[in-house]
Design a protein around this motif. Structure first.
Motif, PDB file in Angstrom:
ATOM      1  N   SER A  65      71.510 -21.205  75.511  1.00 44.46           N
ATOM      2  CA  SER A  65      71.440 -19.880  76.143  1.00 44.46           C
ATOM      3  C   SER A  65      72.765 -19.144  76.106  1.00 44.46           C
ATOM      4  CB  SER A  65      70.961 -20.012  77.589  1.00 44.46           C
ATOM      5  OG  SER A  65      71.981 -20.559  78.399  1.00 44.46           O
ATOM      6  N   ARG A  66      73.837 -19.829  75.830  1.00 47.79           N
ATOM      7  CA  ARG A  66      75.164 -19.188  75.805  1.00 47.79           C
ATOM      8  C   ARG A  66      75.256 -18.085  74.761  1.00 47.79           C
ATOM      9  NH1 ARG A  66      78.856 -24.594  75.951  1.00 47.79           N
ATOM     10  NH2 ARG A  66      77.841 -25.523  77.767  1.00 47.79           N
ATOM     11  N   GLU A  67      74.458 -18.193  73.713  1.00 46.17           N
ATOM     12  CA  GLU A  67      74.466 -17.159  72.678  1.00 46.17           C
ATOM     13  C   GLU A  67      74.045 -15.805  73.245  1.00 46.17           C
ATOM     14  OE1 GLU A  67      72.197 -18.330  69.268  1.00 46.17           O
ATOM     15  OE2 GLU A  67      73.163 -20.295  69.190  1.00 46.17           O
ATOM     16  N   ASN A  68      73.353 -15.815  74.357  1.00 47.83           N
ATOM     17  CA  ASN A  68      72.831 -14.613  74.997  1.00 47.83           C
ATOM     18  C   ASN A  68      73.850 -13.938  75.922  1.00 47.83           C
ATOM     19  OD1 ASN A  68      70.617 -12.845  75.491  1.00 47.83           O
ATOM     20  ND2 ASN A  68      70.192 -13.916  77.390  1.00 47.83           N
ATOM     21  N   ILE A  69      74.925 -14.630  76.270  1.00 52.04           N
ATOM     22  CA  ILE A  69      75.870 -14.128  77.269  1.00 52.04           C
ATOM     23  C   ILE A  69      76.507 -12.809  76.836  1.00 52.04           C
ATOM     24  CG2 ILE A  69      78.045 -14.579  78.476  1.00 52.04           C
ATOM     25  CD1 ILE A  69      77.214 -17.536  78.546  1.00 52.04           C
ATOM     26  N   ALA A  70      76.922 -12.712  75.589  1.00 45.44           N
ATOM     27  CA  ALA A  70      77.575 -11.483  75.125  1.00 45.44           C
ATOM     28  C   ALA A  70      76.655 -10.277  75.291  1.00 45.44           C
ATOM     29  CB  ALA A  70      78.006 -11.626  73.673  1.00 45.44           C
ATOM     30  N   ARG A  71      75.382 -10.437  74.988  1.00 46.95           N
ATOM     31  CA  ARG A  71      74.430  -9.324  75.145  1.00 46.95           C
ATOM     32  C   ARG A  71      74.279  -8.944  76.608  1.00 46.95           C
ATOM     33  NH1 ARG A  71      69.428  -8.659  76.420  1.00 46.95           N
ATOM     34  NH2 ARG A  71      68.851 -10.834  76.370  1.00 46.95           N
ATOM     35  N   LEU A  72      74.230  -9.940  77.492  1.00 46.34           N
ATOM     36  CA  LEU A  72      74.110  -9.654  78.923  1.00 46.34           C
ATOM     37  C   LEU A  72      75.330  -8.898  79.439  1.00 46.34           C
ATOM     38  CD1 LEU A  72      72.660 -13.085  80.113  1.00 46.34           C
ATOM     39  CD2 LEU A  72      71.401 -10.965  79.724  1.00 46.34           C
ATOM     40  N   ILE A  73      76.510  -9.273  78.970  1.00 44.41           N
ATOM     41  CA  ILE A  73      77.740  -8.581  79.353  1.00 44.41           C
ATOM     42  C   ILE A  73      77.728  -7.161  78.775  1.00 44.41           C
ATOM     43  CG2 ILE A  73      80.254  -8.563  79.134  1.00 44.41           C
ATOM     44  CD1 ILE A  73      79.190 -10.725  81.067  1.00 44.41           C
ATOM     45  N   ASP A  74      77.272  -7.029  77.532  1.00 48.66           N
ATOM     46  CA  ASP A  74      77.178  -5.698  76.911  1.00 48.66           C
ATOM     47  C   ASP A  74      76.255  -4.775  77.707  1.00 48.66           C
ATOM     48  OD1 ASP A  74      78.931  -6.314  74.897  1.00 48.66           O
ATOM     49  OD2 ASP A  74      77.378  -6.652  73.381  1.00 48.66           O
ATOM     50  N   ASN A  75      75.204  -5.333  78.310  1.00 48.63           N
ATOM     51  CA  ASN A  75      74.297  -4.517  79.121  1.00 48.63           C
ATOM     52  C   ASN A  75      75.028  -3.838  80.276  1.00 48.63           C
ATOM     53  OD1 ASN A  75      72.041  -5.142  77.604  1.00 48.63           O
ATOM     54  ND2 ASN A  75      71.326  -6.735  78.981  1.00 48.63           N
ATOM     55  N   MET A  76      76.125  -4.448  80.706  1.00 51.02           N
ATOM     56  CA  MET A  76      76.884  -3.908  81.833  1.00 51.02           C
ATOM     57  C   MET A  76      77.836  -2.810  81.374  1.00 51.02           C
ATOM     58  SD  MET A  76      77.416  -7.438  83.886  1.00 51.02           S
ATOM     59  CE  MET A  76      77.936  -6.680  85.403  1.00 51.02           C
ATOM     60  N   GLY A  77      78.069  -2.739  80.057  1.00 48.53           N
ATOM     61  CA  GLY A  77      78.820  -1.652  79.432  1.00 48.53           C
ATOM     62  C   GLY A  77      80.038  -1.188  80.186  1.00 48.53           C
ATOM     63  N   ASP A  78      80.060   0.093  80.506  1.00 49.50           N
ATOM     64  CA  ASP A  78      81.244   0.699  81.115  1.00 49.50           C
ATOM     65  C   ASP A  78      81.360   0.431  82.614  1.00 49.50           C
ATOM     66  OD1 ASP A  78      79.130   2.305  81.868  1.00 49.50           O
ATOM     67  OD2 ASP A  78      80.186   4.184  81.525  1.00 49.50           O
ATOM     68  N   LEU A  79      80.502  -0.424  83.164  1.00 50.23           N
ATOM     69  CA  LEU A  79      80.642  -0.814  84.571  1.00 50.23           C
ATOM     70  C   LEU A  79      81.815  -1.773  84.762  1.00 50.23           C
ATOM     71  CD1 LEU A  79      76.890  -1.545  85.436  1.00 50.23           C
ATOM     72  CD2 LEU A  79      78.185   0.523  85.961  1.00 50.23           C
ATOM     73  N   LEU A  80      82.163  -2.494  83.706  1.00 49.21           N
ATOM     74  CA  LEU A  80      83.225  -3.496  83.787  1.00 49.21           C
ATOM     75  C   LEU A  80      84.600  -2.848  83.825  1.00 49.21           C
ATOM     76  CD1 LEU A  80      81.914  -6.037  81.135  1.00 49.21           C
ATOM     77  CD2 LEU A  80      81.665  -6.170  83.614  1.00 49.21           C
ATOM     78  N   VAL A  81      85.486  -3.394  84.641  1.00 51.79           N
ATOM     79  CA  VAL A  81      86.859  -2.894  84.688  1.00 51.79           C
ATOM     80  C   VAL A  81      87.793  -3.766  83.861  1.00 51.79           C
ATOM     81  CG1 VAL A  81      86.598  -1.732  86.900  1.00 51.79           C
ATOM     82  CG2 VAL A  81      87.374  -4.097  86.848  1.00 51.79           C
ATOM     83  N   ALA A  82      87.305  -4.919  83.412  1.00 50.61           N
ATOM     84  CA  ALA A  82      88.095  -5.821  82.574  1.00 50.61           C
ATOM     85  C   ALA A  82      87.151  -6.550  81.627  1.00 50.61           C
ATOM     86  CB  ALA A  82      88.858  -6.828  83.434  1.00 50.61           C
ATOM     87  N   GLU A  83      87.654  -6.895  80.458  1.00 53.50           N
ATOM     88  CA  GLU A  83      86.840  -7.621  79.486  1.00 53.50           C
ATOM     89  C   GLU A  83      86.789  -9.109  79.784  1.00 53.50           C
ATOM     90  OE1 GLU A  83      87.646  -6.742  75.421  1.00 53.50           O
ATOM     91  OE2 GLU A  83      87.872  -4.596  75.827  1.00 53.50           O
ATOM     92  N   GLU A  84      87.606  -9.557  80.705  1.00 51.31           N
ATOM     93  CA  GLU A  84      87.684 -10.977  81.024  1.00 51.31           C
ATOM     94  C   GLU A  84      86.396 -11.452  81.688  1.00 51.31           C
ATOM     95  OE1 GLU A  84      90.692 -13.993  83.386  1.00 51.31           O
ATOM     96  OE2 GLU A  84      91.198 -11.887  83.152  1.00 51.31           O
ATOM     97  N   VAL A  85      85.857 -12.552  81.178  1.00 50.99           N
ATOM     98  CA  VAL A  85      84.645 -13.166  81.706  1.00 50.99           C
ATOM     99  C   VAL A  85      84.960 -14.629  81.996  1.00 50.99           C
ATOM    100  CG1 VAL A  85      82.244 -13.778  81.236  1.00 50.99           C
ATOM    101  CG2 VAL A  85      83.174 -11.624  80.355  1.00 50.99           C
ATOM    102  N   HIS A  86      84.743 -15.047  83.240  1.00 51.81           N
ATOM    103  CA  HIS A  86      84.967 -16.444  83.617  1.00 51.81           C
ATOM    104  C   HIS A  86      83.632 -17.169  83.575  1.00 51.81           C
ATOM    105  CE1 HIS A  86      89.033 -15.589  85.011  1.00 51.81           C
ATOM    106  NE2 HIS A  86      88.533 -14.494  85.546  1.00 51.81           N
ATOM    107  N   GLN A  87      83.613 -18.344  82.905  1.00 54.28           N
ATOM    108  CA  GLN A  87      82.386 -19.120  82.799  1.00 54.28           C
ATOM    109  C   GLN A  87      82.667 -20.577  83.124  1.00 54.28           C
ATOM    110  OE1 GLN A  87      79.835 -18.481  79.338  1.00 54.28           O
ATOM    111  NE2 GLN A  87      81.379 -17.045  78.635  1.00 54.28           N
ATOM    112  N   GLU A  88      81.675 -21.205  83.727  1.00 58.80           N
ATOM    113  CA  GLU A  88      81.763 -22.637  84.011  1.00 58.80           C
ATOM    114  C   GLU A  88      80.347 -23.179  84.078  1.00 58.80           C
ATOM    115  OE1 GLU A  88      83.859 -25.670  87.199  1.00 58.80           O
ATOM    116  OE2 GLU A  88      83.804 -23.534  87.634  1.00 58.80           O
ATOM    117  N   THR A  89      80.145 -24.355  83.493  1.00 53.33           N
ATOM    118  CA  THR A  89      78.848 -25.020  83.543  1.00 53.33           C
ATOM    119  C   THR A  89      79.001 -26.310  84.334  1.00 53.33           C
ATOM    120  OG1 THR A  89      78.232 -24.098  81.406  1.00 53.33           O
ATOM    121  CG2 THR A  89      76.978 -25.996  82.169  1.00 53.33           C
ATOM    122  N   LEU A  90      78.075 -26.531  85.247  1.00 57.05           N
ATOM    123  CA  LEU A  90      78.107 -27.705  86.113  1.00 57.05           C
ATOM    124  C   LEU A  90      76.746 -28.373  86.128  1.00 57.05           C
ATOM    125  CD1 LEU A  90      79.865 -25.926  89.098  1.00 57.05           C
ATOM    126  CD2 LEU A  90      80.952 -27.496  87.505  1.00 57.05           C
TER     127      LEU A  90
END
Length: 99
Positions: A65-90
């Motif tokens: 499912s990680r391949e989908n993360i970039a698209r989900l972030i792109d959906n947020m478009g100009d709402l983001l104030v930084a390109e940094e994305v923190h991820q962790e799997t547990l």
């Protein structure tokens, strides 16, 4: 079961727009992925910090499912104030109450 935490920073004055993206785009996209179990979205309305926690049936499902993360972030478009994305799997090792 595995959980993935993803955190991003949005503009605090655009919280309602972000919630609409979660409801109308991101949750639907996640639900279509094999092995998807559930998603929770958390937000600090004052700071604009957003964290999603997705649950996956297997480690392989979460990894695929990680391949989908970039698209989900792109959906947020100009709402983001930084390109940094923190991820962790547990790995989920206990839940209460048991379901």
């Amino acid at each position: 079961m595995y959980a993935r935490l993803v955190s991003v920073q949005i503009e605090p004055n655009r919280v309602d727009e972000c919630i609409a993206v979660f409801r109308e785009k991101n949750a639907v996209g996640l639900a279509a992925q094999p092995g998807f179990h559930k998603v929770y979205y958390f937000m600090n309305r004052r700071t604009g910090k957003v964290t999603s926690v997705t649950f996956w049936n297997t480690k392989e499902d979460e990894k695929a499912s990680r391949e989908n993360i970039a698209r989900l972030i792109d959906n947020m478009g100009d709402l983001l104030v930084a390109e940094e994305v923190h991820q962790e799997t547990l790995e989920v090792v206990h839940q209460y109450p048991q379901t």
